[in-house]
Design an enzyme around this catalytic site. Structure first.
Site, PDB file in Angstrom:
ATOM      1  N   ASN A 106      21.904 -87.073  -0.872  1.00 19.68           N
ATOM      2  CA  ASN A 106      20.703 -87.530  -0.174  1.00 19.68           C
ATOM      3  C   ASN A 106      20.055 -88.781  -0.767  1.00 19.68           C
ATOM      4  OD1 ASN A 106      21.184 -85.518   1.612  1.00 19.68           O
ATOM      5  ND2 ASN A 106      19.591 -84.139   0.843  1.00 19.68           N
ATOM      6  N   ASP A 152      16.238 -77.223   0.821  1.00 15.81           N
ATOM      7  CA  ASP A 152      17.706 -77.217   0.728  1.00 15.81           C
ATOM      8  C   ASP A 152      18.223 -76.143  -0.224  1.00 15.81           C
ATOM      9  OD1 ASP A 152      18.094 -80.843   1.006  1.00 15.81           O
ATOM     10  OD2 ASP A 152      17.658 -79.275   2.471  1.00 15.81           O
ATOM     11  N   ARG A 190      30.868 -81.342   3.595  1.00 17.69           N
ATOM     12  CA  ARG A 190      30.009 -82.512   3.910  1.00 17.69           C
ATOM     13  C   ARG A 190      29.153 -82.883   2.708  1.00 17.69           C
ATOM     14  NH1 ARG A 190      26.694 -82.240   9.368  1.00 17.69           N
ATOM     15  NH2 ARG A 190      25.868 -84.047   8.273  1.00 17.69           N
TER      16      ARG A 190
HETATM   17  C1  EPZ Z   1      16.096 -85.002   4.446  1.00 22.15           C
HETATM   18  O1  EPZ Z   1      16.199 -84.749   5.845  1.00 22.15           O
HETATM   19  C2  EPZ Z   1      17.359 -84.439   3.825  1.00 22.15           C
HETATM   20  N1  EPZ Z   1      18.529 -85.118   4.370  1.00 22.15           N
HETATM   21  C3  EPZ Z   1      17.458 -82.948   4.138  1.00 22.15           C
HETATM   22  O2  EPZ Z   1      18.620 -82.442   3.487  1.00 22.15           O
HETATM   23  C4  EPZ Z   1      16.223 -82.254   3.558  1.00 22.15           C
HETATM   24  O3  EPZ Z   1      16.272 -80.876   3.902  1.00 22.15           O
HETATM   25  C5  EPZ Z   1      14.958 -82.887   4.148  1.00 22.15           C
HETATM   26  O4  EPZ Z   1      14.963 -84.316   3.895  1.00 22.15           O
HETATM   27  C6  EPZ Z   1      13.692 -82.296   3.555  1.00 22.15           C
HETATM   28  O5  EPZ Z   1      13.693 -82.457   2.169  1.00 22.15           O
HETATM   29  C7  EPZ Z   1      18.859 -86.340   3.854  1.00 22.15           C
HETATM   30  O6  EPZ Z   1      18.188 -86.879   2.988  1.00 22.15           O
HETATM   31  C8  EPZ Z   1      20.094 -86.977   4.412  1.00 22.15           C
HETATM   32  P1  EPZ Z   1      12.379 -84.778   7.011  1.00 22.15           P
HETATM   33  P2  EPZ Z   1      15.152 -85.426   6.874  1.00 22.15           P
HETATM   34  O7  EPZ Z   1      12.286 -85.968   7.877  1.00 22.15           O
HETATM   35  O8  EPZ Z   1      14.826 -86.780   6.428  1.00 22.15           O
HETATM   36  C9  EPZ Z   1      10.061 -83.035  10.740  1.00 22.15           C
HETATM   37  C10 EPZ Z   1      20.650 -81.280   3.329  1.00 22.15           C
HETATM   38  O9  EPZ Z   1      20.933 -80.079   3.448  1.00 22.15           O
HETATM   39  N2  EPZ Z   1      10.103 -84.424  11.268  1.00 22.15           N
HETATM   40  O10 EPZ Z   1      11.614 -84.731   5.733  1.00 22.15           O
HETATM   41  O11 EPZ Z   1      15.664 -85.226   8.240  1.00 22.15           O
HETATM   42  C11 EPZ Z   1      11.428 -82.387  10.801  1.00 22.15           C
HETATM   43  O12 EPZ Z   1      11.657 -81.802  12.067  1.00 22.15           O
HETATM   44  C12 EPZ Z   1      19.687 -81.919   4.303  1.00 22.15           C
HETATM   45  O13 EPZ Z   1      21.092 -82.045   2.421  1.00 22.15           O
HETATM   46  C13 EPZ Z   1       9.382 -84.730  12.417  1.00 22.15           C
HETATM   47  O14 EPZ Z   1       8.709 -83.877  13.004  1.00 22.15           O
HETATM   48  O15 EPZ Z   1      13.886 -84.456   6.650  1.00 22.15           O
HETATM   49  C14 EPZ Z   1      11.362 -81.346   9.725  1.00 22.15           C
HETATM   50  O16 EPZ Z   1      10.733 -80.196  10.262  1.00 22.15           O
HETATM   51  C15 EPZ Z   1      19.197 -80.954   5.374  1.00 22.15           C
HETATM   52  N3  EPZ Z   1       9.444 -86.000  12.911  1.00 22.15           N
HETATM   53  C16 EPZ Z   1      10.439 -81.978   8.680  1.00 22.15           C
HETATM   54  O17 EPZ Z   1       9.763 -83.056   9.332  1.00 22.15           O
HETATM   55  C17 EPZ Z   1      10.183 -86.984  12.304  1.00 22.15           C
HETATM   56  O18 EPZ Z   1      10.176 -88.135  12.796  1.00 22.15           O
HETATM   57  C18 EPZ Z   1      11.174 -82.513   7.474  1.00 22.15           C
HETATM   58  O19 EPZ Z   1      12.036 -83.501   7.915  1.00 22.15           O
HETATM   59  C19 EPZ Z   1      10.913 -86.652  11.146  1.00 22.15           C
HETATM   60  C20 EPZ Z   1      10.860 -85.365  10.634  1.00 22.15           C
END
Ligand code: EPZ
Length: 416
Positions: A23, A304, A396
């Site tokens: 990440n 995670d 992955r």
């Molecule tokens: C990152 O995902 C990580 N992925 C995820 O890891 C991790 O679980 C997550 O951050 C939280 O720490 C990578 O870095 C590639 P978020 P990301 O935007 O960026 C909501 C793994 O297993 N949200 O912080 O997608 C969303 O729906 C993966 O390695 C909105 O509503 O996470 C979620 O409920 C899984 N609108 C929450 O925020 C948006 O525009 C957290 O999402 C964006 C997000």
């Protein structure tokens, strides 16, 4: 379809090295587009997701060379600004390329990344941030076109400290005119790594790791070489896999400050943790104790690690309460875990985990990346043999997991 065949019952013991962070690698790989120069990266994990990201960078026109852990990316000749739909669907975190492409080319086209196994994964905060930087967004039939004459720095407040939105706004703002301030920014260590990489490349960013990040737009960026941070989730996963067996392992190449929430919870369950400079030793206990978990944005307990921890707690003494506050559908793996004898009740965001004496090996599916890691954690301690199907999910995000577990004494084979 690949499977793991795991015969449970061995204690995990010995020493293993962590891999580079998935990440942190993904946004840093995307960021190499911004400079039009050469970026040399070390400690990028060789996993499906980084391979997919490198494929997209090549499609966009980058020259890529890889040699034992070192990745060279020359982004001089970026030709296209479109992220291929099939690759967006293959890896939703490709959306992180949008900020970098827009930042460099002032326009980008990509499709909605779509939901995945753990939730709808919207990108509204990403798009709102882009608009506040003066980027026009046109959506039609699932495809999004972003374009502008210039990117103008602005003050952006995030409704939720989204990791991806924070990273995408940083990438779009690096070459903007003027200053951008992100408030309620995500504070994850991977964002600090992205800031450190970009500043080495000549960007002017401060505040990553806090909830206020400032990006002062610059005109040019330069060649850079950088070593990606260790993967805090892989490290936590290995520690839990050892703890559930009552084993004793050392993990090398660890940034302790990244895993404090995980250490804190491992100690609550009765494992002993010894911290040295950049390595960590876990000394397991015969019978784990139940504890309660609430997933939160960093520095809270990481979402995670939720599934792997639930797996570990399913054989603890007592009942544990787990609350998943980040994603709306991150308990899909629980049905598979109950096939191995786990006693878990899901009520909305809450998982009530009633510890059982022993899990029993079974044929189960990996439901997603971290759900798959949870199945491995259970199978390693279960009585008898387990077959975990669809392990492509696990490949992955975990580099050489079967080799690392074999080195620690697990009985695990890959079956084609
Ligand atoms: C990152 O995902 C990580 N992925 C995820 O890891 C991790 O679980 C997550 O951050 C939280 O720490 C990578 O870095 C590639 P978020 P990301 O935007 O960026 C909501 C793994 O297993 N949200 O912080 O997608 C969303 O729906 C993966 O390695 C909105 O509503 O996470 C979620 O409920 C899984 N609108 C929450 O925020 C948006 O525009 C957290 O999402 C964006 C997000």
């Amino acid at each position: 379809m690949l499977s793991y065949i795991i015969e449970g019952g061995n204690k995990l013991e010995g020493e293993v090295n962590s891999s580079g962070s998935k990440n942190a690698s993904l946004p840093i790989l995307a960021a190499t587009i911004l400079s039009g120069k050469t970026s040399t990266l070390y400690n990028v994990p060789n996993i499906q997701d980084t391979q997919t990201m490198l494929r997209i960078l090549k499609l966009l026109g980058c020259k890529i060379s890889k040699k034992n852990g070192k990745v060279n990316i020359d982004s001089r000749d970026i030709k296209i600004q479109e992220i291929p739909d099939e690759l967006m669907r293959k890896m939703r975190s490709s959306v992180i390329l949008a900020g970098a492409i827009i930042g460099r080319q002032k326009n980008a086209t990509f499709s909605y990344p779509g939901g995945c196994d753990i939730g709808t994964r919207p990108i509204d905060l990403h798009l709102k941030g882009f608009e506040q930087l003066g980027i026009k967004i046109e959506e039609s039939g699932g495809s999004i076109r972003c374009h502008c004459d210039k990117i103008t720095g602005n003050d952006i407040h995030l409704d939720f400290p989204s990791v991806g939105a924070t990273e995408n706004i940083i990438l779009a703002a690096v070459l903007a005119e003027g200053d951008t301030i992100i408030t309620n920014a995500a504070m994850e260590p991977e964002i600090v790594d992205l800031q450190n990489f970009l500043n080495k490349m000549g960007a002017k960013i401060s505040g990553a790791g806090t909830n206020i990040i400032k990006i002062t737009g610059v005109k040019n960026l330069k060649d850079v070489s950088y070593t990606v941070m260790p993967d805090r989730i892989e490290i936590g996963t290995l520690l839990c896999m050892s703890a559930i067996t009552g084993g004793e392992i050392i993990v090398n190449n660890v940034k302790i400050e990244h895993i404090r929430p995980i250490i804190h919870k491992l100690e609550e369950t009765g494992s002993k943790v010894i911290i040295e400079k950049n390595k960590i030793q876990l000394i397991g206990t015969k019978k784990l104790k139940a504890t309660d978990i609430k997933t939160m944005p960093y520095p809270g307990f990481p979402t995670d690690m939720q599934s792997v921890f639930v797996s570990m707690l399913s054989t603890a003494k007592g009942t544990s309460m787990v609350v998943e506050n980040i994603f709306e559908n991150r308990y899909k793996y629980v049905n598979e875990l109950t096939r191995m004898g786990a006693k878990i009740k899901i009520e909305g965001k809450v998982a009530i985990v009633k510890g059982v004496r022993k899990l029993v090996g079974a044929e189960v599916n990996a439901t997603d990346l971290r759900g798959g890691a949870a199945m491995c954690t259970a199978a390693i301690a279960a009585k008898g043999i387990s077959k975990i199907k669809n392990i492509e999910y696990i490949l992955r995000g975990y580099e050489n997991l079967d080799k690392k577990l074999t080195k620690l004494g697990a009985n695990i084979k890959i079956q084609k």
